[in-house]
Design an enzyme around this catalytic site. Structure first.
Site, PDB file in Angstrom:
ATOM      1  N   HIS A 101      13.459   6.095   1.538  1.00  0.00           N
ATOM      2  CA  HIS A 101      14.726   6.566   2.087  1.00  0.00           C
ATOM      3  C   HIS A 101      15.754   6.800   1.000  1.00  0.00           C
ATOM      4  O   HIS A 101      15.592   6.372  -0.142  1.00  0.00           O
ATOM      5  CB  HIS A 101      15.258   5.579   3.133  1.00  0.00           C
ATOM      6  N   CYS A 143      11.695  -1.645   0.644  1.00  0.00           N
ATOM      7  CA  CYS A 143      11.622  -0.194   0.784  1.00  0.00           C
ATOM      8  C   CYS A 143      11.748   0.487  -0.571  1.00  0.00           C
ATOM      9  O   CYS A 143      12.094  -0.132  -1.569  1.00  0.00           O
ATOM     10  CB  CYS A 143      12.729   0.313   1.708  1.00  0.00           C
TER      11      CYS A 143
END
Length: 112
Positions: free
Chosen positions: A71, A87
């Site tokens: 992301h 992440c």
């Protein structure tokens, strides 16, 4: 769609987009902290969402490991560092470029 895949190299904090085993582009990334390390293994992109809000920047691509994804970020100074909860963070401009070049089902290899 061409035969594309993503390799995330945790040791050099880079994400590589490959087509037919040729690197098309490399992107710097932020990865998981020592206590919340980015998982290593073989995954796929299972969903794509523009403008997810919060700390996820302008785009989210979920991985086949639940709660993990690639992301953007609202903190560009974090790229290149051990900062996330596992992440893979990218500059917003980079994640938009990457998202436009991969589809759901694209393989993602994360290696140490």
């Amino acid at each position: 769609m061409p035969n594309r895949r993503i390799i995330v190299d945790l040791s050099d904090r880079m994400l590589y987009l490959l087509e037919d085993n040729i690197v098309l582009r490399g992107y710097p990334v932020g990865i998981g902290r020592m206590v919340t390390q980015t998982p290593v293994g073989e995954f796929t992109i299972v969903n794509k969402h523009p403008n997810p809000g919060g700390p996820f920047g302008v785009f989210w691509m979920g991985l086949s490991k639940p709660h993990y994804g690639i992301h953007g970020t609202n903190d560009p100074s974090s790229i290149g560092h051990l900062v996330s909860h596992g992440c893979i963070r990218m500059y917003n401009t980079d994640v938009l470029q990457l998202a436009s070049q991969v589809t759901i089902g694209t393989p993602v290899t994360i290696r140490p």
